[in-house]
Design a protein around this motif. Structure first.
Motif, PDB file in Angstrom:
ATOM      1  N   ALA A  68       0.832  -1.204   0.000  1.00 29.20           N
ATOM      2  CA  ALA A  68       0.000   0.000   0.000  1.00 29.20           C
ATOM      3  C   ALA A  68       0.868   1.256   0.000  1.00 29.20           C
ATOM      4  O   ALA A  68       0.552   2.245  -0.687  1.00 29.20           O
ATOM      5  CB  ALA A  68      -0.928  -0.005   1.216  1.00 29.20           C
ATOM      6  N   PHE A  69       1.941   1.214   0.751  1.00 24.15           N
ATOM      7  CA  PHE A  69       2.857   2.355   0.815  1.00 24.15           C
ATOM      8  C   PHE A  69       3.497   2.611  -0.545  1.00 24.15           C
ATOM      9  O   PHE A  69       3.526   3.744  -1.030  1.00 24.15           O
ATOM     10  CB  PHE A  69       3.931   2.086   1.872  1.00 24.15           C
ATOM     11  N   PHE A  70       4.005   1.553  -1.169  1.00 23.29           N
ATOM     12  CA  PHE A  70       4.620   1.690  -2.491  1.00 23.29           C
ATOM     13  C   PHE A  70       3.604   2.185  -3.528  1.00 23.29           C
ATOM     14  O   PHE A  70       3.905   3.065  -4.337  1.00 23.29           O
ATOM     15  CB  PHE A  70       5.208   0.353  -2.944  1.00 23.29           C
ATOM     16  N   ASP A  71       2.416   1.613  -3.487  1.00 25.43           N
ATOM     17  CA  ASP A  71       1.392   1.989  -4.467  1.00 25.43           C
ATOM     18  C   ASP A  71       0.961   3.444  -4.308  1.00 25.43           C
ATOM     19  O   ASP A  71       0.595   4.105  -5.290  1.00 25.43           O
ATOM     20  CB  ASP A  71       0.165   1.074  -4.330  1.00 25.43           C
ATOM     21  N   TYR A  72       0.984   3.939  -3.074  1.00 28.73           N
ATOM     22  CA  TYR A  72       0.591   5.322  -2.830  1.00 28.73           C
ATOM     23  C   TYR A  72       1.627   6.308  -3.372  1.00 28.73           C
ATOM     24  O   TYR A  72       1.282   7.319  -4.002  1.00 28.73           O
ATOM     25  CB  TYR A  72       0.394   5.546  -1.328  1.00 28.73           C
ATOM     26  N   LEU A  73       2.893   6.020  -3.144  1.00 29.04           N
ATOM     27  CA  LEU A  73       3.945   6.961  -3.529  1.00 29.04           C
ATOM     28  C   LEU A  73       4.382   6.831  -4.987  1.00 29.04           C
ATOM     29  O   LEU A  73       4.828   7.804  -5.592  1.00 29.04           O
ATOM     30  CB  LEU A  73       5.177   6.770  -2.638  1.00 29.04           C
ATOM     31  N   ARG A  74       4.258   5.628  -5.542  1.00 29.13           N
ATOM     32  CA  ARG A  74       4.804   5.372  -6.881  1.00 29.13           C
ATOM     33  C   ARG A  74       4.316   6.374  -7.946  1.00 29.13           C
ATOM     34  O   ARG A  74       5.142   6.897  -8.718  1.00 29.13           O
ATOM     35  CB  ARG A  74       4.498   3.932  -7.298  1.00 29.13           C
ATOM     36  N   PRO A  75       3.028   6.670  -8.048  1.00 29.60           N
ATOM     37  CA  PRO A  75       2.575   7.624  -9.087  1.00 29.60           C
ATOM     38  C   PRO A  75       3.184   9.010  -8.924  1.00 29.60           C
ATOM     39  O   PRO A  75       3.475   9.689  -9.920  1.00 29.60           O
ATOM     40  CB  PRO A  75       1.052   7.667  -8.900  1.00 29.60           C
ATOM     41  N   LYS A  76       3.391   9.457  -7.700  1.00 29.00           N
ATOM     42  CA  LYS A  76       3.955  10.774  -7.439  1.00 29.00           C
ATOM     43  C   LYS A  76       5.430  10.819  -7.856  1.00 29.00           C
ATOM     44  O   LYS A  76       5.906  11.829  -8.388  1.00 29.00           O
ATOM     45  CB  LYS A  76       3.783  11.126  -5.962  1.00 29.00           C
ATOM     46  N   ILE A  77       6.121   9.721  -7.620  1.00 29.45           N
ATOM     47  CA  ILE A  77       7.525   9.630  -8.018  1.00 29.45           C
ATOM     48  C   ILE A  77       7.642   9.607  -9.538  1.00 29.45           C
ATOM     49  O   ILE A  77       8.490  10.286 -10.125  1.00 29.45           O
ATOM     50  CB  ILE A  77       8.166   8.376  -7.404  1.00 29.45           C
ATOM     51  N   ARG A  78       6.779   8.836 -10.183  1.00 31.48           N
ATOM     52  CA  ARG A  78       6.816   8.745 -11.643  1.00 31.48           C
ATOM     53  C   ARG A  78       6.474  10.082 -12.291  1.00 31.48           C
ATOM     54  O   ARG A  78       7.050  10.444 -13.336  1.00 31.48           O
ATOM     55  CB  ARG A  78       5.861   7.650 -12.116  1.00 31.48           C
ATOM     56  N   GLU A  79       5.566  10.816 -11.686  1.00 31.11           N
ATOM     57  CA  GLU A  79       5.204  12.117 -12.230  1.00 31.11           C
ATOM     58  C   GLU A  79       6.403  13.065 -12.202  1.00 31.11           C
ATOM     59  O   GLU A  79       6.670  13.775 -13.174  1.00 31.11           O
ATOM     60  CB  GLU A  79       4.038  12.717 -11.438  1.00 31.11           C
ATOM     61  N   GLN A  80       7.125  13.071 -11.083  1.00 26.91           N
ATOM     62  CA  GLN A  80       8.290  13.945 -10.986  1.00 26.91           C
ATOM     63  C   GLN A  80       9.401  13.502 -11.929  1.00 26.91           C
ATOM     64  O   GLN A  80      10.053  14.331 -12.565  1.00 26.91           O
ATOM     65  CB  GLN A  80       8.805  13.972  -9.539  1.00 26.91           C
ATOM     66  N   ASN A  81       9.615  12.199 -12.039  1.00 26.74           N
ATOM     67  CA  ASN A  81      10.622  11.702 -12.973  1.00 26.74           C
ATOM     68  C   ASN A  81      10.256  12.050 -14.416  1.00 26.74           C
ATOM     69  O   ASN A  81      11.135  12.328 -15.237  1.00 26.74           O
ATOM     70  CB  ASN A  81      10.796  10.194 -12.820  1.00 26.74           C
ATOM     71  N   ALA A  82       8.966  12.057 -14.727  1.00 28.64           N
ATOM     72  CA  ALA A  82       8.524  12.404 -16.075  1.00 28.64           C
ATOM     73  C   ALA A  82       8.819  13.871 -16.381  1.00 28.64           C
ATOM     74  O   ALA A  82       9.233  14.217 -17.494  1.00 28.64           O
ATOM     75  CB  ALA A  82       7.031  12.122 -16.232  1.00 28.64           C
ATOM     76  N   VAL A  83       8.617  14.734 -15.395  1.00 29.93           N
ATOM     77  CA  VAL A  83       8.924  16.161 -15.571  1.00 29.93           C
ATOM     78  C   VAL A  83      10.415  16.341 -15.845  1.00 29.93           C
ATOM     79  O   VAL A  83      10.821  17.054 -16.771  1.00 29.93           O
ATOM     80  CB  VAL A  83       8.521  16.954 -14.313  1.00 29.93           C
ATOM     81  N   ILE A  84      11.235  15.667 -15.046  1.00 32.46           N
ATOM     82  CA  ILE A  84      12.684  15.795 -15.204  1.00 32.46           C
ATOM     83  C   ILE A  84      13.148  15.199 -16.524  1.00 32.46           C
ATOM     84  O   ILE A  84      14.031  15.759 -17.196  1.00 32.46           O
ATOM     85  CB  ILE A  84      13.410  15.126 -14.021  1.00 32.46           C
ATOM     86  N   ALA A  85      12.567  14.077 -16.925  1.00 33.72           N
ATOM     87  CA  ALA A  85      12.940  13.447 -18.194  1.00 33.72           C
ATOM     88  C   ALA A  85      12.667  14.386 -19.371  1.00 33.72           C
ATOM     89  O   ALA A  85      13.458  14.466 -20.318  1.00 33.72           O
ATOM     90  CB  ALA A  85      12.181  12.137 -18.374  1.00 33.72           C
ATOM     91  N   LYS A  86      11.561  15.109 -19.300  1.00 32.10           N
ATOM     92  CA  LYS A  86      11.226  16.065 -20.349  1.00 32.10           C
ATOM     93  C   LYS A  86      12.229  17.224 -20.374  1.00 32.10           C
ATOM     94  O   LYS A  86      12.678  17.664 -21.441  1.00 32.10           O
ATOM     95  CB  LYS A  86       9.806  16.595 -20.134  1.00 32.10           C
ATOM     96  N   GLU A  87      12.590  17.705 -19.192  1.00 32.88           N
ATOM     97  CA  GLU A  87      13.579  18.779 -19.099  1.00 32.88           C
ATOM     98  C   GLU A  87      14.933  18.307 -19.624  1.00 32.88           C
ATOM     99  O   GLU A  87      15.625  19.041 -20.342  1.00 32.88           O
ATOM    100  CB  GLU A  87      13.712  19.241 -17.646  1.00 32.88           C
ATOM    101  N   ARG A  88      15.294  17.093 -19.283  1.00 36.57           N
ATOM    102  CA  ARG A  88      16.575  16.544 -19.724  1.00 36.57           C
ATOM    103  C   ARG A  88      16.605  16.391 -21.248  1.00 36.57           C
ATOM    104  O   ARG A  88      17.621  16.693 -21.886  1.00 36.57           O
ATOM    105  CB  ARG A  88      16.812  15.192 -19.047  1.00 36.57           C
TER     106      ARG A  88
END
Length: 272
Positions: A68-88
């Motif tokens: 439950a902990f992983f499932d809760y945080l995972r989308p938020k982490i992926r969203e931030q990584n997606a922002v950074i990937a676009k910037e990169r």
């Protein structure tokens, strides 16, 4: 004559104050997840996500709680990584254009300047060398490492700092009232554990710290070396760059590595 002497005393006192403040800034710990003034901290209001935060401590089954902990945080982490990937990707595009001898448009130059400011990187002249160094900061963080650090820092989401301050990474702040005062804070220390307005803000601040803070230069160097060799940075490799994240240093690294191994099956679940 007396007026001049009084003025000199005032000036001397001011210099002492400035010196003390300067030493305070220099001597503040840069590790331990210290947050900067640009982070989205909430001082006078309750975090908006507190009511929606799952009560992880109420989940009796350990495996279920971890999932439950992983499932809760995972989308938020992926969203931030997606922002950074676009910037990169943008920085790499600009880098290739300069390599080919093309001039940048005003819009491209402006955007590079904005990214440099976000990642606390001084760039007066935009050239390929500066962009290579900027790319060392504009980079993603392995999802598994973020999840394990959050689990370690919050006791799987059950800590007071996670519940009351939405702080999932043990990040500190140094302005009175900026966060929650640790009950075990040693005498003479004035740090607080930062309080965030949302879990997303906590995640963004964590990523920003790893990508900008001088304490994590080793983390960024390891990641850049792996990139240069054509590899994909993994949590198991980059965790060694977190030596300054905790006062426990080597023991902290060992804990994270052990947690990565023990929870490898759960981390792989729903992992793209």
């Amino acid at each position: 004559m007396k007026t001049g002497r009084f003025g000199n005393l005032i000036l001397a006192f001011a210099l002492v104050v400035v010196t003390i403040y300067g030493l305070r800034v220099v001597l503040l710990p840069v590790g331990l997840g210290a947050v900067t003034d640009v982070d989205m901290l909430v001082v006078n209001s309750l975090p908006k996500d507190t009511a929606q935060l799952p009560d992880f401590s109420a989940i009796a089954d350990i495996r279920e709680k971890k999932q439950a902990f992983f499932d809760y945080l995972r989308p938020k982490i992926r969203e931030q990584n997606a922002v950074i990937a676009k910037e990169r990707a943008f920085v790499k595009t600009v880098y290739r254009q300069l390599k080919q001898g093309h001039k940048l448009t005003e819009a491209e130059s402006y955007q590079i300047g904005e990214l440099a400011e976000k990642y606390q990187f001084t760039i007066r002249v935009i050239d390929t060398d500066k962009l290579e160094r900027l790319l060392n900061r504009v980079d993603t963080v392995p999802e598994n490492m973020v999840l394990i650090q959050a689990a370690n820092e919050t006791g799987w989401g059950s800590s007071r700092f996670a519940r009351e301050g939405l702080n999932f990474f043990g990040q500190w702040c140094f302005k009175k009232g900026c966060g929650l005062v640790p009950q075990s804070r040693p005498d003479g220390m004035d740090h607080e554990v930062a309080r965030f307005g949302s879990v997303d803000a906590s995640v963004r601040s964590y990523f920003n710290n790893l990508n900008t803070n001088g304490a994590y230069q080793r983390f960024r160097a390891i990641r850049a070396d792996i990139r240069a060799e054509g590899g994909k940075p993994r949590a198991e490799d980059l965790v060694y760059g977190l030596i300054n994240y905790s006062e426990r240093q080597d023991k902290y690294i060992e804990e994270l590595l052990q947690m990565l191994q023990q929870n490898s099956e759960l981390l792989a679940t729903k992992n793209s």
